[in-house]
Scaffold this motif. Structure first.
Motif, short mmCIF file in Angstrom:
data_model
loop_
_atom_site.label_atom_id
_atom_site.label_comp_id
_atom_site.label_asym_id
_atom_site.label_seq_id
_atom_site.Cartn_x
_atom_site.Cartn_y
_atom_site.Cartn_z
N GLU A 126 0.81 -1.22 0.00
CA GLU A 126 0.00 0.00 0.00
C GLU A 126 0.84 1.26 0.00
OE1 GLU A 126 -2.54 -0.55 3.37
OE2 GLU A 126 -3.46 -2.33 2.46
N TYR A 127 2.18 1.12 -0.16
CA TYR A 127 3.08 2.26 -0.05
C TYR A 127 2.82 3.30 -1.15
CZ TYR A 127 7.46 4.87 0.44
OH TYR A 127 8.40 5.86 0.60
N ASN A 128 2.67 2.84 -2.38
CA ASN A 128 2.44 3.76 -3.50
C ASN A 128 0.99 3.89 -3.93
OD1 ASN A 128 5.46 2.43 -4.51
ND2 ASN A 128 5.26 4.60 -4.12
N GLY A 129 0.14 2.95 -3.51
CA GLY A 129 -1.28 2.97 -3.90
C GLY A 129 -1.48 2.55 -5.34
N VAL A 170 3.30 8.55 -2.19
CA VAL A 170 4.18 8.00 -1.16
C VAL A 170 3.35 8.07 0.11
CG1 VAL A 170 6.29 8.36 0.16
CG2 VAL A 170 6.29 8.68 -2.31
N GLN A 171 2.77 6.96 0.49
CA GLN A 171 1.76 6.87 1.54
C GLN A 171 0.64 7.86 1.22
OE1 GLN A 171 3.33 5.03 5.23
NE2 GLN A 171 5.07 6.34 4.79
N SER A 172 0.40 8.87 2.11
CA SER A 172 -0.76 9.74 1.84
C SER A 172 -0.42 10.93 0.92
CB SER A 172 -1.31 10.26 3.17
OG SER A 172 -0.29 10.93 3.86
N LEU A 173 0.83 11.11 0.58
CA LEU A 173 1.21 12.24 -0.30
C LEU A 173 1.20 11.80 -1.76
CD1 LEU A 173 2.40 15.16 -0.65
CD2 LEU A 173 4.65 14.10 -0.53
N SER A 174 0.38 12.48 -2.58
CA SER A 174 0.31 12.14 -4.00
C SER A 174 1.42 12.84 -4.76
CB SER A 174 -1.04 12.54 -4.56
OG SER A 174 -2.07 11.85 -3.88
N ILE A 175 2.13 12.08 -5.61
CA ILE A 175 3.27 12.62 -6.36
C ILE A 175 2.90 12.86 -7.82
CG2 ILE A 175 5.63 12.16 -7.16
CD1 ILE A 175 5.50 12.70 -4.18
N LYS A 228 -11.87 11.05 -16.87
CA LYS A 228 -11.84 12.13 -15.89
C LYS A 228 -12.59 11.62 -14.66
CE LYS A 228 -13.20 16.83 -16.37
NZ LYS A 228 -13.67 17.86 -17.30
N GLY A 229 -11.97 11.71 -13.52
CA GLY A 229 -12.64 11.28 -12.30
C GLY A 229 -12.41 12.31 -11.21
N ARG A 230 -12.82 11.97 -10.00
CA ARG A 230 -12.56 12.87 -8.86
C ARG A 230 -11.06 13.01 -8.67
NH1 ARG A 230 -16.94 13.41 -4.83
NH2 ARG A 230 -15.28 14.26 -3.53
N MET A 231 -10.61 14.22 -8.37
CA MET A 231 -9.17 14.43 -8.17
C MET A 231 -8.89 14.71 -6.69
SD MET A 231 -7.89 13.88 -11.10
CE MET A 231 -6.29 14.60 -11.35
N ASP A 232 -9.56 13.96 -5.79
CA ASP A 232 -9.28 14.15 -4.36
C ASP A 232 -9.13 12.84 -3.63
OD1 ASP A 232 -11.88 13.26 -4.45
OD2 ASP A 232 -12.72 14.97 -3.36
N LEU A 255 4.42 21.22 -3.32
CA LEU A 255 3.51 20.54 -4.24
C LEU A 255 2.14 21.21 -4.26
CD1 LEU A 255 4.40 16.75 -3.79
CD2 LEU A 255 5.14 18.33 -5.56
N SER A 256 1.65 21.62 -3.09
CA SER A 256 0.34 22.30 -3.03
C SER A 256 0.39 23.61 -3.80
CB SER A 256 -0.04 22.57 -1.59
OG SER A 256 0.00 21.38 -0.84
#
Lengths: 252, 208, 194
Positions: free
Chosen positions: B5-8, B30-35, B204-208, C141-142
């Motif tokens: 689950e590290y990269n999702g 990277v966990q909860s941070l989207s790159i 296109k989907g939700r971006m959150d 990033l934000s």
């Protein structure tokens, strides 16, 4: 140590909780609510019983589904029913749905530091005659919604409900909008499909399905009365009505 | 912290009438941070095979390169393209080679398999991270949203969907599933394959 | 703490990295250059475990240079990124893995396009319009989600980068003091002052 000395560190523990599987679900319509749950009760890989109800009629307009630790669930329902009876003795009427919801939040939060290990979903008819669903976490955070799944197969069922009830990720035809509420027959089909799916892919879900239907006062019970496996549980005439529909879930 | 689950990220494949579809989200985190919102997890293997590689992003690239190498060697030695069934076995053995120090990937394979009569039939398969194959007849899922995908797919999928209906079914299944998973989402891509062509669409989907 | 940022714009990539070298809570050097010029059109910002960083960066630098000597032409950014990623991915499953995170910015002289690659110590590689490593990434990033423009001129790009650096300086408790900023475009690599 056996010699009574304290030279070695010791540790004891007692875990007062367990998980008993199963899944519950509720969907509100314009003038009705469906509250459903499977009847399998398990612990680990063992099935304790194939018929342990998780959905309970509280009044003619309120139904409560409880899921999580069965012992806590049963005790909690017992206490809610007791409080509702006291209310009847004091006020000579049934407690309104939104008041039951607040009562449940208070009762859950009272146990904030030794919680009932239970997810509650309350469904029924509000005083204005609309269908309502209230969902709770184990310590009493709650919210009124149009639909909610909880329990072992929540992660399987909720995305399906988002799609079929809230029409998430679907675009309405040009010039049209999605309906706010679905008719009872559609809702029942979605509930049955949800549990059939959950039974197929989740080992803790299965055996029996109980769907409680609460109808607002004056709404016709067309298609419900005399149906297969349907039983009416209403206590008084000329008010809201409660029915239960029982089904078997797939065996394999 | 689980490595899986590290990269999702999540992948799903479905069978239709004379067609198959494979789809994935586009998030790399990277966990909860989207790159990144454009991290492809599905790769073409041949004109008639696609492979989806959800799991540890480093191993996504490593395995993609490994499969590309092995498929190229197969094509040169055999002087023919690899079939989906054969490729699935190749995926399985590649993963099992690392039985006690695995690649953290659960591959999903979709393709059109050539039959003895010369026609094509849909083929899907998935394996766990050490290569245990699952040849399902309906759909296969993998990744951080797998339980959501199972529930949505079980409710929406039906047998013998035509290509356009299959596209709608797999798209709705994926979008609604990843919207209930914090580690998946940020856009999606869908490939629908028939015997003579592949249609790829970015959703296109939700971006959150 | 270590911070590095990079953004792409119209025909260029800007790479920025802080210049502090730290030993636990002590700053031992304030003007360390943590951005290597790998080839005439390729920049690499590196951060991570002290010791690993310089050792790995120099290994990469010399091998990229060796390729150019052998083949007359340097590796294109995408190929260099793949090769560097592979070095990290192989290292990850070795006895002593390198703990190095990278931002690789380059200008592809064959297609006349800028490219930026985000690479971490696991060997994760992805091409991004903008990227960051370290605690600064949570702020940068934000901001970049809001202000990044792939068609921006170099001046606009540097202004956007400055917003990131200023925000990190303002809100990050362990913000670094100074940054080194380098740009790569069709004319090659150069350092700029901000």
């Amino acid at each position: 140590m056996p010699d009574g000395s304290f030279s070695h560190p010791q540790q004891r523990s007692f875990n007062p909780y367990t998980e008993n599987g199963g899944t519950i679900l509720a969907i509100a319509g314009a003038d009705f609510t469906v509250i459903a749950g499977d009847t399998r009760q398990s612990e680990g890989y063992s099935i304790q019983t194939r018929y342990a109800p998780k959905v309970f009629r509280l009044t003619d307009r309120a139904v409560l589904a409880v899921n999580g630790f069965a012992a806590d669930g049963n005790m909690f329902v017992k206490k809610v029913k007791q409080r509702l009876e006291w209310y009847r003795h004091a006020h000579a009427k049934d407690m309104p749905l939104r008041a039951i919801a607040r009562l449940i939040q208070t009762m859950l939060y009272a146990q904030r530091f030794f919680p009932y290990y239970v997810y509650n979903i309350l469904g029924g008819i509000e005083e204005d005659g609309t269908g309502a669903v209230y969902s709770f976490d184990p310590v009493g955070s709650y919210e009124r919604e149009a639909c909610r799944a909880a329990g072992a197969a929540q992660s399987l069922v909720q995305p399906f409900l988002d799609n079929q009830i809230y029409f998430k990720n679907q675009q309405a035809a040009p010039g049209q909008s999605h309906p706010l509420h679905l008719p009872l027959s559609d809702v029942l089909s979605i509930v049955i499909d949800s549990f059939t799916s959950a039974t197929e892919r989740h080992i803790e879900v299965g055996d029996g399905l109980e769907m409680y239907v609460v109808l607002a006062k004056g709404r016709s019970a067309q298609g419900l009365e005399g149906g297969r496996g349907v039983q009416e549980l209403t206590t008084r005439t000329d008010g809201d009505r409660v029915f239960v529909i029982r089904r078997e879930l797939k065996k394999d | 912290m689980s490595i899986m689950e590290y990269n999702g990220g999540s992948v799903i494949a479905m069978v239709g009438k004379d067609c198959v579809a494979i789809a994935s989200d586009l998030r790399l985190g990277v966990q909860s941070l989207s790159i990144s919102s454009n991290f492809q997890k599905i790769f073409p293997v041949t004109d008639r095979i696609y492979v989806g590689l959800p799991g540890l992003a480093s191993d996504v690239t490593t395995l993609h390169e490994q499969f590309r190498y092995r498929v190229n060697m197969y094509t040169i030695k055999e002087e023919r393209e690899i079939e989906p069934q054969t490729f699935a076995q190749m995926v399985s053995s590649t993963l099992y080679e690392r039985r006690f120090g695995p690649y953290f990937i659960e591959p999903v394979i979709a393709g059109m398999q050539r039959t003895p009569s010369g026609s094509y039939e849909p083929f899907i398969a998935a394996t766990d991270l050490i290569g245990c194959l699952n040849f399902a007849k309906d759909f296969v899922v993998a990744g951080t949203a797998s339980s959501e995908l199972f529930g949505a797919a079980e409710g929406l999928w039906e047998p013998d969907l035509e290509a356009e209906d299959l596209f709608e079914t797999i798209s709705q299944t994926l979008l609604n599933a990843v919207d209930r998973d914090t580690f998946s989402g940020w856009g999606a891509v869908v490939h629908v394959m028939t015997k003579d062509k592949v249609i790829t669409r970015t959703l296109k989907g939700r971006m959150d | 703490m270590e911070c590095s940022f990079a953004i792409t714009g119209k025909g260029y990539v800007i790479v920025a990295a802080d210049t502090t070298a730290a030993h636990s809570i002590i700053k031992v050097k304030l003007d360390e250059d943590k951005i290597k010029t790998l080839s005439p059109h390729l920049l690499m910002a590196y951060s991570g475990e002290p010791g690993d960083t310089v050792q790995f960066a120099e290994y990469i630098e010399r091998n990229i240079r060796l390729y150019q000597i052998r083949n007359t032409y340097p590796l294109r950014p995408s190929s260099a990124a793949s090769w560097i990623r592979r070095a990290l991915a192989d290292s990850l499953r070795s006895r002593k893995p390198y703990s190095v995170n990278l931002l690789l910015g380059g200008y592809d002289t064959s297609t006349y396009t800028p490219h930026l690659y985000w690479i971490d110590y696991l060997g994760t590689l992805t091409e991004v319009p903008f990227g960051a490593h370290g605690y600064g990434s949570y702020f940068a990033l934000s901001l970049l989600d809001r202000y990044h423009d792939p068609e921006a001129s170099l001046e606009e790009g540097l202004a956007t980068l400055k917003r990131c650096i200023d925000e990190v300086s303002k809100r990050l408790l362990v913000a670094p003091g100074r940054y080194k900023v380098k740009v790569v475009d069709k004319d090659g690599v150069r350092e700029v002052e901000i």
